[in-house]
Structures are given as structure tokens and as C-alpha cells.
Scaffold this active site. Structure first.
Site, PDB file in Angstrom:
ATOM      1  N   LYS A 191       0.882  -1.173   0.000  1.00 12.31           N
ATOM      2  CA  LYS A 191       0.000   0.000   0.000  1.00 12.31           C
ATOM      3  C   LYS A 191       0.916   1.219   0.000  1.00 12.31           C
ATOM      4  O   LYS A 191       0.881   2.056   0.912  1.00 12.31           O
ATOM      5  CB  LYS A 191      -0.935  -0.055   1.227  1.00 12.31           C
ATOM      6  CG  LYS A 191      -2.009   1.010   1.267  1.00 12.31           C
ATOM      7  CD  LYS A 191      -3.069   0.865   0.190  1.00 12.31           C
ATOM      8  CE  LYS A 191      -4.029   2.042   0.209  1.00 12.31           C
ATOM      9  NZ  LYS A 191      -4.950   2.045  -0.952  1.00 12.31           N
ATOM     10  N   ASP A 224      -5.508  -2.922  -2.410  1.00 12.74           N
ATOM     11  CA  ASP A 224      -6.935  -2.839  -2.773  1.00 12.74           C
ATOM     12  C   ASP A 224      -7.158  -3.338  -4.205  1.00 12.74           C
ATOM     13  O   ASP A 224      -8.118  -4.053  -4.490  1.00 12.74           O
ATOM     14  CB  ASP A 224      -7.496  -1.414  -2.551  1.00 12.74           C
ATOM     15  CG  ASP A 224      -6.573  -0.300  -3.036  1.00 12.74           C
ATOM     16  OD1 ASP A 224      -5.438  -0.604  -3.476  1.00 12.74           O
ATOM     17  OD2 ASP A 224      -6.976   0.872  -2.983  1.00 12.74           O
ATOM     18  N   ASP A 252      -7.293 -15.655   2.507  1.00 11.66           N
ATOM     19  CA  ASP A 252      -8.669 -16.152   2.672  1.00 11.66           C
ATOM     20  C   ASP A 252      -9.497 -15.863   1.414  1.00 11.66           C
ATOM     21  O   ASP A 252     -10.295 -16.685   0.977  1.00 11.66           O
ATOM     22  CB  ASP A 252      -9.364 -15.480   3.877  1.00 11.66           C
ATOM     23  CG  ASP A 252      -9.192 -16.271   5.167  1.00 11.66           C
ATOM     24  OD1 ASP A 252      -8.147 -16.961   5.297  1.00 11.66           O
ATOM     25  OD2 ASP A 252     -10.081 -16.201   6.037  1.00 11.66           O
TER      26      ASP A 252
END
Ligand code: IPM
Ligand code: MG
Length: 369
Positions: A191, A224, A252
Site C-alpha cells: 500500500k 486494494d 482467505d
């Protein structure tokens, strides 16, 4: 050769699925299993989520097999020890900085994926998650009046921490490219448009790539965007390298592509695994966690646990053929109709285990010398 395996069933469904892995391992080699407590079970008996005895047992073993930790209930008093601390401490004390989470949806399960089949086709990726740094291990606390009106967790990374996991990821990218006959690719997730640690991460990955891996096609993807691409174009990813927290979340998400989190396995390594050689002190566990909602019912899928045993064979002990045999057995059992509840079927833990064992006993790769 007899291998010594530290077995840590842990909490929730952990003790129900662990026997499946032991039975499968006993079918392909000679193992001595030594059981130790971790998590909530250890808290109840020893007052500690990671008793010294457990840590020593792991250190004396060729490899560690772990079920799951956690009860699903977080204590309200911040000073109360939590079950999950046992796992985090174990990863840290064993120096398991590189967590490998392979995701390869089986063709027979394409329909079980929440994504359209054509999006899942060709997905074969490896999440390389940094496991002993970042937010999970930085300075933390509760401050302020009345027991804490403020809380903080800090994210820190050193160049050395980033570099060692980066090198593991690049080596895995080269190995996968050779095995699959395609060019090596790596996506580093950060990020960098918001976080200083991410800018350092990107700097280190860029330098290591330029210095030692000029032939690997590297891209830097913001977390993102990576989360979005995992559902819009997951087949574009090969090796996904990322820090601890992002890796937890993205793995996940990636697991859902395979149809169920219940199928995902992981290897936590203190170094790059060497093909055909054992890596003492590495840990293998399914990604799914303790699933307290279905614990005690005998219905949990043992497949993630069994596939973790396959990773133990491959990366922990260097037993490639045995690892292949176990993975093939799981695939054959699924092809033959095995469906646990997470996959929309009715097979329980025992029938699923038996299906894999029977596929294993009819496979030619069994008990290779
Ligand atoms: C995982 C788990 C753990 C983690 C929990 C149980 C602390 O979610 O292995 O992905 O966040 O690392
Ligand atoms: Mg997780």
C-alpha cells in the site's frame, strides 16, 4: 528413516481433523507422533497459550503439524491471554518468516467456486506471506482513562525482514516457472500510496529483483487493487508476495476461489525449502482455523489438514513423491465424488478421510523407497 513429528491439534475442529493427517502420513512413511498443547486447550491446562514444553517439543521434531487455534470468543479484558497468541508466538519463536499458501482450484470443484467457471480456470497461484513481522508483532497497547479509551498497533519492517521473504518468493517463482514451463512472474502487494512500510517494501523488492532476478516479470500491485483482481482476473497471478496482515486477508479471499477455505493448506518456513531436503522446524497447518461453529460434530472437512500433511512431506521433509501421492489421492477422491459439507455435500470427517485413504492405497506412488 523414522521422522519425529510434533502434533499440535489445538482448538475447535483441530482435534477432529488431526487424526486424518496422521493416518494419511502413516500410510506413506514411518512417523513417530508426539502430541503437545497449544491455544485455548493449553490455556486451560497450563495457563499459557504456548507452554515451554510445546515449544521444546517442536524444536526437537523434524516438523510440526498444527490443527487450529482459537475459540471464536475474544476475552473482554485486554490483559487476559488469548489462544491465538500461542500460534503467533510459536511462529515467531521458530523463526517461521515465510508462509506459503498454494491455491489451485481443482477442475472438479470449479462449480463450487463463487466465481464463474471461466474466471477460475487456469488459477494456480502461491501466496507468499511474511509471517513474523508487521502489525502482528509491532508495539501495541491500550491507553487512557477507564481501562483504555485508545488502542494502537504499529506496523514495522526492517530491510532484512523484507529481503529474506522476498528472496523466498523469487526462488519459488523460478521453481514454479520451471515446473510449469512458463515465464516466471511475481506480484508484490503493498500500500505504497499510503504507508511508509509499504514504500520500504517496494524499494527492497525492486532492488532484489534488479540485482538477482532480472528474468522474473515483477509487478507492484496496491493491496486494494490486488483484492479486486483476485475476483476479477485471478488467473493473472502466479506468486503473490505480501506482508503479514495483507497476506492474511488476501489468502482467505484467494482460498474462496478453490471452492472452499476448507481445502487450503499452508507451510510456514524458517528458510527457503530445498527440493528433496528436509527443513527442520517448519510448521504446517490448514488455513481455515478452528471453526467453533461446527466443532464437536464430526463434520469438518479434513482435506485442508491432509493437504497440509502433503506440504509437510514436500517442504518439511523433502519427500516429493509421497507429497504428490497424497495430493493426487485427495484429487482422485474428489473426482470420485467426495464432497464435504463446505463443498455442498454430506461427507463427514470420517468418510472423507476414508475416501482419501482408499485413493491413496490404490495409487502407484505409494511407499516409494
Ligand atoms: C491465519 C489465521 C491466523 C493469522 C490467526 C488465527 C491469528 O487467520 O493463519 O491466517 O491471522 O495469521
Ligand atoms: Mg487468516
Amino acid at each position: 528413516m523414522t521422522y519425529r513429528i510434533a502434533v499440535l491439534p489445538g482448538d475447535g475442529i483441530g482435534p477432529e481433523i488431526m487424526p486424518a493427517a496422521r493416518r494419511v502420513l502413516a500410510e506413506v512413511g514411518d512417523f513417530e507422533f508426539h502430541e503437545y498443547a497449544i491455544g485455548a486447550v493449553a490455556l486451560d491446562t497450563y495457563g499459557l497459550p504456548l507452554p515451554e514444553d510445546t515449544l521444546n517439543g517442536c524444536r526437537q521434531s523434524d516438523a510440526v503439524l498444527l490443527g487450529a487455534v482459537g475459540t471464536g470468543v475474544q476475552p473482554t479484558d485486554p490483559a487476559t491471554p488469548r489462544a491465538e497468541q500461542g500460534l503467533l508466538e510459536l511462529r515467531s519463536r521458530l523463526g517461521l518468516f515465510a508462509n506459503l499458501r498454494p491455491v489451485r482450484p481443482l477442475p472438479a470443484l470449479r462449480a463450487a467456486s463463487p466465481l464463474k467457471s471461466e474466471h477460475v480456470e487456469g488459477v494456480d497461484l502461491l501466496v507468499v506471506r511474511e509471517l513474523t513481522g508487521g502489525l502482528y508483532f509491532g508495539d501495541r497497547g491500550r491507553e487512557g482513562a477507564g481501562g483504555g479509551q485508545r488502542a494502537h498497533d504499529t506496523c514495522q519492517y526492517t530491510v532484512a525482514e523484507i529481503e529474506r521473504v522476498t528472496r523466498v518468493a523469487f526462488e519459488m517463482a523460478l521453481r514454479r516457472a520451471r515446473a510449469r514451463g512458463r515465464p516466471p512472474r511475481l506480484a508484490s502487494v503493498d500500500k505504497a500510496n499510503a504507508l511508509e512500510t509499504s514504500r520500504l517494501w517496494r524499494e527492497v523488492v525492486t532492488r532484489v529483483a534488479a540485482q538477482d532476478y532480472p528474468d522474473v516479470d515483477v509487478e507492484h500491485v496496491l493491496v486494494d487493487t490486488a483484492a479486486m483482481r483476485l475476483v476479477t482476473a485471478p488467473a493473472r497471478f502466479d506468486v503473490l508476495l505480501t506482508e503479514n496482515m495483507f497476506g492474511d486477508i488476501l489468502s482467505d479471499e484467494a482460498a474462496a476461489l478453490a471452492g472452499s477455505l476448507g481445502l487450503l493448506s499452508s507451510a510456514s518456513m524458517p528458510a527457503l525449502p530445498q527440493p528433496g531436503r528436509s527443513a527442520r522446524g517448519s510448521l504446517f497447518e490448514p488455513v481455515h482455523g478452528s471453526a467453533p461453529d461446527i466443532a464437536g460434530k464430526g463434520i469438518a472437512s479434513p482435506l485442508g489438514m491432509i493437504l497440509s500433511a502433503a506440504l509437510l512431506l514436500r517442504h518439511g521433509l523433502g519427500l516429493e513423491q509421497e507429497a504428490d501421492a497424497v495430493e493426487d489421492a485427495v484429487e482422485h477422491a474428489i473426482d470420485a465424488g467426495l464432497r464435504t459439507r463446505d463443498l455442498g455435500g454430506t461427507d463427514d470427517t470420517e468418510t472423507a478421510t476414508r475416501a482419501v485413504l482408499s485413493a491413496l492405497s490404490s495409487s502407484p506412488g505409494r511407499r516409494t523407497p
